[in-house]
Design a protein around this motif. Structure first.
Motif, PDB file in Angstrom:
ATOM      1  N   LEU A  26      18.610  76.620   7.946  1.00 49.53           N
ATOM      2  CA  LEU A  26      18.935  76.258   6.571  1.00 49.53           C
ATOM      3  C   LEU A  26      19.391  74.804   6.582  1.00 49.53           C
ATOM      4  N   ARG A  27      19.159  74.101   5.490  1.00 48.15           N
ATOM      5  CA  ARG A  27      19.635  72.728   5.377  1.00 48.15           C
ATOM      6  C   ARG A  27      20.566  72.613   4.175  1.00 48.15           C
ATOM      7  N   LEU A  28      21.744  72.112   4.432  1.00 43.51           N
ATOM      8  CA  LEU A  28      22.701  71.839   3.365  1.00 43.51           C
ATOM      9  C   LEU A  28      22.561  70.379   2.941  1.00 43.51           C
ATOM     10  N   SER A  29      22.858  70.137   1.671  1.00 42.81           N
ATOM     11  CA  SER A  29      22.851  68.777   1.144  1.00 42.81           C
ATOM     12  C   SER A  29      24.207  68.449   0.559  1.00 42.81           C
ATOM     13  N   CYS A  30      24.532  67.170   0.571  1.00 41.64           N
ATOM     14  CA  CYS A  30      25.785  66.692  -0.001  1.00 41.64           C
ATOM     15  C   CYS A  30      25.457  65.504  -0.892  1.00 41.64           C
ATOM     16  N   ALA A  31      25.548  65.712  -2.179  1.00 38.41           N
ATOM     17  CA  ALA A  31      25.271  64.645  -3.140  1.00 38.41           C
ATOM     18  C   ALA A  31      26.561  63.906  -3.450  1.00 38.41           C
ATOM     19  N   ALA A  32      26.503  62.585  -3.371  1.00 40.43           N
ATOM     20  CA  ALA A  32      27.692  61.768  -3.587  1.00 40.43           C
ATOM     21  C   ALA A  32      27.546  60.921  -4.838  1.00 40.43           C
ATOM     22  N   SER A  33      28.632  60.721  -5.507  1.00 44.88           N
ATOM     23  CA  SER A  33      28.663  59.835  -6.674  1.00 44.88           C
ATOM     24  C   SER A  33      30.002  59.115  -6.668  1.00 44.88           C
ATOM     25  N   GLY A  34      30.140  58.151  -7.512  1.00 38.46           N
ATOM     26  CA  GLY A  34      31.382  57.391  -7.541  1.00 38.46           C
ATOM     27  C   GLY A  34      31.263  56.158  -6.666  1.00 38.46           C
ATOM     28  N   ARG A  35      32.179  56.021  -5.721  1.00 33.88           N
ATOM     29  CA  ARG A  35      32.157  54.863  -4.847  1.00 33.88           C
ATOM     30  C   ARG A  35      30.859  54.797  -4.055  1.00 33.88           C
ATOM     31  N   THR A  36      30.497  53.646  -3.616  1.00 27.23           N
ATOM     32  CA  THR A  36      29.249  53.440  -2.900  1.00 27.23           C
ATOM     33  C   THR A  36      29.183  54.322  -1.654  1.00 27.23           C
ATOM     34  N   PHE A  37      28.199  55.159  -1.610  1.00 27.81           N
ATOM     35  CA  PHE A  37      28.041  56.129  -0.530  1.00 27.81           C
ATOM     36  C   PHE A  37      27.964  55.462   0.832  1.00 27.81           C
ATOM     37  N   ARG A  38      27.281  54.346   0.897  1.00 28.41           N
ATOM     38  CA  ARG A  38      27.051  53.709   2.194  1.00 28.41           C
ATOM     39  C   ARG A  38      28.309  53.081   2.772  1.00 28.41           C
ATOM     40  N   ASP A  39      29.388  53.074   2.026  1.00 27.05           N
ATOM     41  CA  ASP A  39      30.620  52.440   2.496  1.00 27.05           C
ATOM     42  C   ASP A  39      31.465  53.328   3.392  1.00 27.05           C
ATOM     43  N   TYR A  40      31.140  54.629   3.463  1.00 27.66           N
ATOM     44  CA  TYR A  40      32.056  55.477   4.185  1.00 27.66           C
ATOM     45  C   TYR A  40      31.371  56.469   5.109  1.00 27.66           C
ATOM     46  N   ASN A  41      32.129  56.903   6.090  1.00 29.65           N
ATOM     47  CA  ASN A  41      31.675  57.972   6.975  1.00 29.65           C
ATOM     48  C   ASN A  41      31.752  59.290   6.220  1.00 29.65           C
ATOM     49  N   MET A  42      30.901  60.227   6.596  1.00 31.10           N
ATOM     50  CA  MET A  42      30.949  61.523   5.945  1.00 31.10           C
ATOM     51  C   MET A  42      30.767  62.637   6.966  1.00 31.10           C
ATOM     52  N   GLY A  43      31.117  63.819   6.561  1.00 27.57           N
ATOM     53  CA  GLY A  43      30.964  64.930   7.489  1.00 27.57           C
ATOM     54  C   GLY A  43      31.037  66.266   6.794  1.00 27.57           C
ATOM     55  N   SER A  88      22.765  64.215   9.134  1.00 29.77           N
ATOM     56  CA  SER A  88      22.040  62.994   8.825  1.00 29.77           C
ATOM     57  C   SER A  88      22.430  62.534   7.429  1.00 29.77           C
ATOM     58  N   ARG A  89      21.956  61.363   7.053  1.00 32.33           N
ATOM     59  CA  ARG A  89      22.256  60.839   5.730  1.00 32.33           C
ATOM     60  C   ARG A  89      21.149  59.934   5.268  1.00 32.33           C
ATOM     61  N   ASN A  90      21.022  59.815   3.972  1.00 29.15           N
ATOM     62  CA  ASN A  90      20.076  58.892   3.365  1.00 29.15           C
ATOM     63  C   ASN A  90      20.873  58.075   2.352  1.00 29.15           C
ATOM     64  N   ASN A  91      21.255  56.883   2.753  1.00 27.46           N
ATOM     65  CA  ASN A  91      22.107  56.068   1.877  1.00 27.46           C
ATOM     66  C   ASN A  91      21.392  55.667   0.594  1.00 27.46           C
ATOM     67  N   ALA A  92      20.100  55.501   0.659  1.00 31.66           N
ATOM     68  CA  ALA A  92      19.350  55.136  -0.544  1.00 31.66           C
ATOM     69  C   ALA A  92      19.406  56.250  -1.589  1.00 31.66           C
ATOM     70  N   LYS A  93      19.480  57.491  -1.113  1.00 30.90           N
ATOM     71  CA  LYS A  93      19.555  58.638  -2.016  1.00 30.90           C
ATOM     72  C   LYS A  93      20.983  59.129  -2.210  1.00 30.90           C
ATOM     73  N   THR A  94      21.918  58.440  -1.599  1.00 33.22           N
ATOM     74  CA  THR A  94      23.350  58.806  -1.637  1.00 33.22           C
ATOM     75  C   THR A  94      23.540  60.291  -1.353  1.00 33.22           C
ATOM     76  N   THR A  95      22.882  60.741  -0.316  1.00 33.41           N
ATOM     77  CA  THR A  95      22.923  62.158   0.043  1.00 33.41           C
ATOM     78  C   THR A  95      23.068  62.320   1.546  1.00 33.41           C
ATOM     79  N   GLY A  96      23.881  63.282   1.915  1.00 30.69           N
ATOM     80  CA  GLY A  96      24.016  63.643   3.311  1.00 30.69           C
ATOM     81  C   GLY A  96      23.433  65.027   3.535  1.00 30.69           C
ATOM     82  N   TYR A  97      23.123  65.317   4.800  1.00 33.67           N
ATOM     83  CA  TYR A  97      22.473  66.588   5.103  1.00 33.67           C
ATOM     84  C   TYR A  97      23.085  67.228   6.352  1.00 33.67           C
TER      85      TYR A  97
END
Length: 122
Positions: free
Chosen positions: A17-34, A70-79
């Motif tokens: 299964l693949r989970l997604s994490c959609a981000a909004s607000g502050r610039t996604f590419r500015d921070y680490n995520m997990g 993984s992450r896709n900063n252009a899509k502001t989404t993590g996986y």
């Protein structure tokens, strides 16, 4: 920052299964995520993290070799790609922002959204 996890569901043991994490607000590419998870009656458990640029990752021993973050900063989404799932992976999964990274580990979790439920049947 607002984070929203999605993609959970019911899967048989051994499945993927693949989970997604959609981000909004502050610039996604500015921070680490997990990701972290919490099962009923158990403490919150770190699962995986990735640096802001995707250059480094960190995994819990329990998921090493089975999960891939993984992450896709252009899509502001993590996986979180989860393979070879086990019943003990059953939990509510959350994505989170981490303020720092030191010696291969993320720290300073300061924001997270609603979780998504993963249930793995045996």
């Amino acid at each position: 920052v607002q984070l929203q996890a999605s993609g959970g569901g019911l899967v048989q043991a051994g499945g993927s299964l693949r989970l997604s994490c959609a981000a909004s607000g502050r610039t996604f590419r500015d921070y680490n995520m997990g990701w972290f998870r919490q099962a009923p009656g158990k403490e919150r458990e770190f699962v995986a993290a990735i640096t802001w640029n995707g250059a480094s990752t960190s995994y819990a021993d329990s998921v090493q070799g089975r999960f891939t973050i993984s992450r896709n900063n252009a899509k502001t989404t993590g996986y979180l790609q989860m393979n070879s799932l086990k019943p003990e992976d059953t939990a509510l999964y959350y994505c989170a922002r981490y303020g720092g990274w030191y010696q291969g580990r993320a720290y300073g979790m300061d924001s997270w959204g609603k979780g998504t439920q993963l249930t793995v049947s045996s």
